[in-house]
Every structure is written in C-alpha cells, then in structure tokens.
Scaffold this active site. Structure first.
Site, PDB file in Angstrom:
ATOM      1  N   ASP A  31     -12.379  -9.153   4.049  1.00  0.00           N
ATOM      2  CA  ASP A  31     -13.638  -9.132   3.292  1.00  0.00           C
ATOM      3  C   ASP A  31     -14.269 -10.524   3.269  1.00  0.00           C
ATOM      4  O   ASP A  31     -15.489 -10.674   3.374  1.00  0.00           O
ATOM      5  CB  ASP A  31     -13.413  -8.647   1.849  1.00  0.00           C
ATOM      6  CG  ASP A  31     -13.674  -7.151   1.682  1.00  0.00           C
ATOM      7  OD1 ASP A  31     -13.457  -6.415   2.667  1.00  0.00           O
ATOM      8  OD2 ASP A  31     -14.083  -6.731   0.589  1.00  0.00           O
TER       9      ASP A  31
ATOM     10  N   TYR B 253       0.819  -1.211   0.000  1.00  0.00           N
ATOM     11  CA  TYR B 253       0.000   0.000   0.000  1.00  0.00           C
ATOM     12  C   TYR B 253       0.857   1.268   0.000  1.00  0.00           C
ATOM     13  O   TYR B 253       0.431   2.311  -0.472  1.00  0.00           O
ATOM     14  CB  TYR B 253      -0.908   0.037   1.239  1.00  0.00           C
ATOM     15  CG  TYR B 253      -2.239  -0.652   1.054  1.00  0.00           C
ATOM     16  CD1 TYR B 253      -2.304  -1.997   0.732  1.00  0.00           C
ATOM     17  CD2 TYR B 253      -3.431   0.040   1.222  1.00  0.00           C
ATOM     18  CE1 TYR B 253      -3.522  -2.633   0.581  1.00  0.00           C
ATOM     19  CE2 TYR B 253      -4.653  -0.586   1.073  1.00  0.00           C
ATOM     20  CZ  TYR B 253      -4.697  -1.922   0.749  1.00  0.00           C
ATOM     21  OH  TYR B 253      -5.897  -2.535   0.598  1.00  0.00           O
TER      22      TYR B 253
ATOM     23  N   LYS C 143       3.007 -15.295   2.275  1.00  0.00           N
ATOM     24  CA  LYS C 143       3.303 -16.146   1.122  1.00  0.00           C
ATOM     25  C   LYS C 143       4.811 -16.353   1.080  1.00  0.00           C
ATOM     26  O   LYS C 143       5.494 -15.895   0.158  1.00  0.00           O
ATOM     27  CB  LYS C 143       2.810 -15.490  -0.177  1.00  0.00           C
ATOM     28  CG  LYS C 143       1.319 -15.592  -0.401  1.00  0.00           C
ATOM     29  CD  LYS C 143       0.856 -16.924  -1.000  1.00  0.00           C
ATOM     30  CE  LYS C 143       1.282 -17.081  -2.457  1.00  0.00           C
ATOM     31  NZ  LYS C 143       0.895 -18.430  -2.977  1.00  0.00           N
TER      32      LYS C 143
ATOM     33  N   ASP D  88      -6.473  -7.067   3.886  1.00  0.00           N
ATOM     34  CA  ASP D  88      -7.594  -6.414   3.199  1.00  0.00           C
ATOM     35  C   ASP D  88      -8.503  -7.478   2.587  1.00  0.00           C
ATOM     36  O   ASP D  88      -9.725  -7.447   2.754  1.00  0.00           O
ATOM     37  CB  ASP D  88      -7.035  -5.480   2.118  1.00  0.00           C
ATOM     38  CG  ASP D  88      -8.138  -4.767   1.350  1.00  0.00           C
ATOM     39  OD1 ASP D  88      -9.073  -4.266   2.002  1.00  0.00           O
ATOM     40  OD2 ASP D  88      -8.058  -4.728   0.112  1.00  0.00           O
TER      41      ASP D  88
ATOM     42  N   ASP E 144      -3.094 -17.918   0.406  1.00  0.00           N
ATOM     43  CA  ASP E 144      -4.117 -18.511  -0.473  1.00  0.00           C
ATOM     44  C   ASP E 144      -4.844 -19.638   0.252  1.00  0.00           C
ATOM     45  O   ASP E 144      -6.067 -19.771   0.186  1.00  0.00           O
ATOM     46  CB  ASP E 144      -3.511 -18.974  -1.801  1.00  0.00           C
ATOM     47  CG  ASP E 144      -2.301 -19.880  -1.630  1.00  0.00           C
ATOM     48  OD1 ASP E 144      -1.736 -19.945  -0.514  1.00  0.00           O
ATOM     49  OD2 ASP E 144      -1.911 -20.531  -2.621  1.00  0.00           O
TER      50      ASP E 144
HETATM   51  C1  IPM Z   1     -10.486  -1.320   3.676  1.00  0.00           C
HETATM   52  C2  IPM Z   1     -10.731  -0.674   2.341  1.00  0.00           C
HETATM   53  C3  IPM Z   1      -9.577   0.270   2.028  1.00  0.00           C
HETATM   54  C4  IPM Z   1      -8.303  -0.560   1.944  1.00  0.00           C
HETATM   55  C5  IPM Z   1      -9.753   1.137   0.779  1.00  0.00           C
HETATM   56  C6  IPM Z   1     -11.041   1.931   0.821  1.00  0.00           C
HETATM   57  C7  IPM Z   1      -8.579   2.036   0.550  1.00  0.00           C
HETATM   58  O1  IPM Z   1     -10.897  -1.663   1.375  1.00  0.00           O
HETATM   59  O2  IPM Z   1     -10.361  -0.578   4.672  1.00  0.00           O
HETATM   60  O3  IPM Z   1     -10.464  -2.544   3.751  1.00  0.00           O
HETATM   61  O4  IPM Z   1      -7.988  -1.138   0.884  1.00  0.00           O
HETATM   62  O5  IPM Z   1      -7.611  -0.647   2.954  1.00  0.00           O
HETATM   63 MG    MG Z   2     -10.957  -3.637   2.117  1.00  0.00          MG
END
Ligand code: IPM
Ligand code: MG
Length: 368
Positions: free
Chosen positions: A253, A141, A192, A249, A225
C-alpha cells in the site's frame, strides 16, 4: 483451444473497473487473435447475498479449472458485522489458499506523466520501478490458533498466529530470486528478525537459498519497519522486495502511493507449475472496493487494466500484447486524461468508461 478466463468482479467499484477489462479482452480477441472465453461469477459480498457464503465450492472449482482468474474487489461497510468465516474478504482469501497462489507480485511503477501526482516529490518517484513479492497463503492471515476467546476473568482475548514453515519461505524466496535475476539483480528480504522467531527463520532460509545457486543475485536484508521508512525516504534504492503476507500487505500500500494512486497498482498471484507446466494464477488490482465512489462511474480502471496486462504476460506468455496494453495506458496518461484519484491542474478529468474508451483508442492507434 480457447483460453478460459474466470472473472469475479466482486463488490463496490469492482464491476465498473472490470467492465473496462471485458471491453479490452473483446478487443484483443478481435484484433490480436487472443481467443479468450470469459465466464463471470460471484465472489465477496455479492456472493454472500446470493448464497450466504463469500465464495461457493462451484466457483472455486471453476477457478481451479480456468486458465486465469481476474478479480475486481471485495467488501463494503454493509458486511462489517458479518462473521469472519463468510465475510467478503474470506472469499478472496479462500481463492488464494485453494489455488495455492503463494507468490503475489505487486509492481510499483511511476508513469512519467504521474510523477507529480504522488504525495512525494517528483525527483523521489520519477522513474520508480520496484517489485514487491508478497507471500500470500501463509503467515498470520491463515495461522492457527486464531479466534476470539472469552476468559474466565470476563476479559476477551483476540488471537492470531504468525507461522511459517521452511517450504513456504523457500518457494516464495525462489520467486524473489528469479524475479531479481530478470530485473536489476537485487533482492531485499524483509522481516522482523529482531523480535519474531518466524522472521529469524525467514532470514536464515533466504540466506540458505542464496547459497544454493542464487549467488548471482545481490541479497540484502531489512527490518520491516525500516523498509516502510525507506520506501518513503528513498524508494528508488529497491529493485525486488520479498516479504511475508502481512508486511507485504502494508508495504505494497505504501509502494502504491508512490506511483500516484492506489488506483494504479496491478497484481498477479501465482502458484507453482503443475505436472503439465500450468501455473494457476489470479490477477487483481491492489486497491479495494472503494464503497465511497462505487456506482458513480468515477473509479480508475487502470490498476485492473494493468492487471490484465500481467495476465497476458504471465499466464498466456503474450509479452508483446502486454507491452502494447501498458503502452496504451502510458499514452492516455501522457495525453492528460485523469480519473479523479490522479487528477492534477490542467488535466482533463474523465470517468471510468471514458478512461476505458481512451485506452481502447490508444490500442487501435498504437497497433495500426
Ligand atoms: C490486499 C487486500 C486484502 C489483503 C484484503 C481485502 C483481504 O488488502 O489484497 O492487499 O489484506 O490481502
Ligand atoms: Mg492490502
């Protein structure tokens, strides 16, 4: 002295969901002696429109001075063409970086009432309680060099750099060990190392730290993975997961969907304690700005409400108040109230404000 909370609600559904948290802060001020003062400011696309940047220096200073920051969501399709340096996400990333919020805690808990709202079978997610500790201020990042280059042959090249120094790995791994110690005593370190040197260093440093007074925690390692697969195959095998910025990240999710909806997952981003013991912190829902439903009063405010519960717990050390708020959310769900994202047959569908109303009512009842 009053506690200072800086709220940056951001874009899309951000202001709507944060509106419910402001009502809850008022309730805690009046009924639980919270004594918090809220200041609102701009971050993200709304700030770009007003000032041409995604966050101003003045707002960064306010965030540095505040006792805690709450962020809604940033971004939207109208800013897709905007330069990376000033696009809405850059505001969020600068806040994380300038406040040195290197440890991002993303708990994924499945409320009993929502076990059927997940895309996975009930028995896989019922009672799920895992914590992802995501490194937040390093890795790909922020790594240099980065950019898009024109090559002499007319091609273009996109570049990002995955880079970790030992101190960055050690400080977030320490948070992972401490978190595991407070929970089920197990830490899964994810990288990884089979293809990336940064992953190999990650693993080596975590093993070293394990040997330096963290032997009471059971440490295991998993490739990222495989971890993604294991999260949907058998998520309850995990207690605490510690991983880098990009893998965190993605894996968070996945973890979010196990709980029924991305609209349920809160997060806390913490820095190191300063000389006075103060820990900088920012709290935000894991979901994004959901432009498709923005402005319609449909968004689920629970992830943001639960983020405020984390604020009470981690920034103000008000564990009982945090428990109360989490219990209120659980009660509302058990009563059958649902926003569209977690709607199921036989339940009552409500909007953002009605969900806020219901949480406030539950707070009153539970604290009576
Ligand atoms: C998160 C989001 C952010 C990230 C974006 C909005 C920059 O996806 O907080 O998970 O990738 O960190
Ligand atoms: Mg995210």
């Amino acid at each position: 002295m009053s506690k200072q909370i800086l709220i940056v609600a951001g874009d899309g559904i951000g202001p709507e969901v944060m509106g419910q948290v402001e009502r809850i802060i008022d309730w805690y001020n009046t009924n639980r002696g919270l004594d918090a003062v809220v200041e609102n400011d701009l971050v993200g696309g709304c700030c770009y429109e007003a000032h041409g940047v995604a966050v101003t220096d003045a707002t960064i200073q306010k965030a540095l001075d505040a006792d805690a920051v709450m962020l809604g969501a940033v971004g939207g399709p109208q800013w897709d063409g905007v330069d990376f340096a000033v696009r809405p996400e850059a505001g969020l990333l600068r806040l994380r970086k300038d406040l040195e919020l290197f440890a991002n805690l993303r708990p994924a808990m499945c409320f009993p009432a929502l076990a059927d709202a997940s895309s996975l079978k009930r028995e896989l997610v019922e009672g799920l309680d895992i914590m992802i500790v995501r490194e937040l201020t390093g890795g790909v990042y922020f790594g240099e060099p980065r950019g898009i280059e024109d090559l002499p042959n007319g091609e273009r090249r996109g570049i990002n750099t995955q880079v970790y120094d030992t101190y960055e790995i050690r400080r977030v791994a320490k948070v992972g060990f401490d978190m595991a110690r407070k929970r089920g005593g197990r830490l899964m370190s994810v990288e990884k190392c089979n293809v990336m040197e940064s992953g190999l260093l990650w693993k080596e440093e975590v093993i070293k730290l394990h040997g330096e007074g963290n032997g009471d925690v059971k440490l295991e390692h998993m490739l990222a993975d495989n971890c993604a697969m294991q999260l949907v195959k058998n998520p309850k095998q995990f207690d605490v997961i510690v991983t880098d910025n990009l893998f965190g990240d993605i894996l968070s999710d996945i973890a979010a969907m196990l709980t029924g909806s991305l609209g349920m997952l809160p997060s806390a981003s913490l820095g190191a304690p300063d000389a006075n013991g103060k820990v900088r912190a920012m709290y935000e829902p894991v979901h994004g700005s959901a432009p498709d439903i923005a402005g319609q009063g449909l968004a689920n405010p629970i992830a943001t409400i639960l983020s405020f519960a984390m604020l009470l717990r981690y920034s103000f050390d008000l564990g009982a108040d945090a428990d109360l708020l989490e219990k209120a959310v659980e009660t509302v769900l058990a009563d059958g109230l649902r926003t569209g994202d977690i709607m199921q047959d036989g339940m009552k569908q409500v909007g953002t404000v009605e969900m806020g109303d219901a949480v406030l009512t539950a707070l009153k009842t539970l604290s009576a």
